[in-house]
Design an enzyme around this catalytic site. Structure first.
Site, PDB file in Angstrom:
ATOM      1  N   TYR A  35       0.836  -1.207   0.000  1.00  0.00           N
ATOM      2  CA  TYR A  35       0.000   0.000   0.000  1.00  0.00           C
ATOM      3  C   TYR A  35       0.869   1.254   0.000  1.00  0.00           C
ATOM      4  O   TYR A  35       0.623   2.195  -0.778  1.00  0.00           O
ATOM      5  CB  TYR A  35      -0.917  -0.027   1.216  1.00  0.00           C
ATOM      6  CG  TYR A  35      -1.796   1.190   1.372  1.00  0.00           C
ATOM      7  CD1 TYR A  35      -3.010   1.288   0.700  1.00  0.00           C
ATOM      8  CD2 TYR A  35      -1.419   2.241   2.206  1.00  0.00           C
ATOM      9  CE1 TYR A  35      -3.827   2.410   0.843  1.00  0.00           C
ATOM     10  CE2 TYR A  35      -2.227   3.359   2.357  1.00  0.00           C
ATOM     11  CZ  TYR A  35      -3.423   3.429   1.679  1.00  0.00           C
ATOM     12  OH  TYR A  35      -4.225   4.540   1.825  1.00  0.00           O
ATOM     13  N   LYS A  49       1.016   4.236  -2.828  1.00  0.00           N
ATOM     14  CA  LYS A  49       0.725   5.640  -2.526  1.00  0.00           C
ATOM     15  C   LYS A  49       1.917   6.534  -2.874  1.00  0.00           C
ATOM     16  O   LYS A  49       1.735   7.658  -3.354  1.00  0.00           O
ATOM     17  CB  LYS A  49       0.351   5.797  -1.051  1.00  0.00           C
ATOM     18  CG  LYS A  49      -1.026   5.257  -0.693  1.00  0.00           C
ATOM     19  CD  LYS A  49      -2.131   5.990  -1.451  1.00  0.00           C
ATOM     20  CE  LYS A  49      -3.509   5.505  -1.047  1.00  0.00           C
ATOM     21  NZ  LYS A  49      -4.589   6.158  -1.816  1.00  0.00           N
TER      22      LYS A  49
END
Length: 342
Positions: free
Chosen positions: A153, A157
């Site tokens: 993740y 990002k």
């Protein structure tokens, strides 16, 4: 009320996306709801309609570039245009990097990063010929500061951050009125901690302070209406994390190595998401229910943030400070004149 906008929200079936759809609906906007979960999409559409908006349900996996292009065309066919596109959909795995399989890491990257790339490309295809439109990339403090147990993740990002900066430069070079901006979020009370794939003992949880999804939604709607600003920080914890990482990243490495594992785990005896969570299929399918916008942390989640208000009202704050300074200067001059006359 201002002109009704045609808005696309990805990941609209739950969490921040769900709250964002409601926030746009409160303006009377027309909202295309993009996600995989049909139960969540149906419930979101009902909420949008009840709040005065117009809903268009478009089931789609944002990792499928062709499907996203087709979804964008459906929106244009229904609404005539796309004014705002909000990239928000994501997937994640809570586990040490060595316990995440290559296929799982690829899937998180395809949804969380490439989903934004495909959504942005689909939006630009319709916005650039009109020379107007706004793309809002929903980011995170983790776009700048990686944390343990969320390598896939955090990597996605970070990638969105670099991609968006590059795109912004290109749009400025072209002189187009199409804008892109990014909203960096803090820990938010969403259902993701119920459905995310986790290999930790107990259930995954956000690191406090935790904020309600409506705070994120307000920031996203504001950013959509004020896209000239390149980035918005939401929540005091986001601002503190970004600043601390810019001046003392090594310290944060060691601090998170000590605290980051336990802080993201609930030792309440409950198990994490079964099987693959929602990584490969929507959570409302196997679980058979609508998860909504909120997670299980309502008792500790904060509804607002002073930092967020300051961030969205920098102009007012600047004027206030200037007026305060002018009044202080005037008072000082008055005192000096009074002293001189004596």
């Amino acid at each position: 009320m201002s002109r009704r906008r045609a808005v696309v929200v990805t990941g609209a079936s739950g969490g921040v996306g769900r709250a964002t759809a409601r926030a746009f609906a409160a303006r009377g906007d027309r909202i295309a709801l993009l996600a995989r979960g049909r139960d969540g999409l149906a419930a979101a559409a009902d909420e949008v309609q009840r709040m005065g908006g117009e809903a268009l349900v478009v089931p789609v996996d944002v990792a499928d570039a062709k499907a996203v292009e087709d979804a964008a065309q459906r929106v244009v066919d229904a609404f005539g245009r796309i004014d705002v596109w909000v990239n928000n959909a994501f997937a994640g795995v809570f586990a040490p990097f060595t316990e995440i399989t290559p296929d799982e890491f690829r899937r998180v990257t395809e949804v969380t990063y490439l989903g934004y790339v495909f959504g942005t490309r689909a939006a630009l295809r319709h916005m650039l010929p009109r020379d107007r439109g706004t793309i809002v990339q929903v980011g995170s403090a983790l776009a700048y500061r990686g944390v343990p147990l969320q390598s896939a993740y955090c990597g996605a990002k970070h990638a969105i951050q670099g991609f968006n900066e590059s795109l912004r430069c290109e749009l400025l070079h072209e002189g187009t009125r199409v804008r892109t901006t990014m909203v960096q979020l803090p820990a938010v009370n969403t259902p993701q901690f119920e459905w995310v794939l986790s290999r930790m003992p107990g259930r995954a949880r956000p690191v406090p302070p935790i904020y309600q999804p409506e705070l994120a939604a307000r920031a996203i709607v504001h950013a959509a209406g004020h896209p000239r600003r390149r980035e918005y920080w939401v929540g005091g914890s986001t601002a503190a994390t970004m600043v601390a990482n810019s001046v003392a990243p090594g310290f944060l490495d060691r601090y998170l190595a000590r605290t980051g594992f336990d802080a993201q785990r609930d030792d309440d005896g409950a198990a994490g998401a079964d099987g693959h969570g929602n990584l490969w299929s929507p959570a409302d399918g196997p679980y058979g229910r609508d998860f909504g916008a909120h997670g299980r942390f309502d008792d500790e989640a904060l509804p607002g943030s002073a930092q967020d208000w300051v961030s969205r009202n920098r102009g007012r704050v600047g004027v206030g400070l200037a007026m305060g300074g002018a009044l202080a200067l005037a008072a000082q001059v008055k005192r000096k004149l009074s002293t001189t006359r004596r």
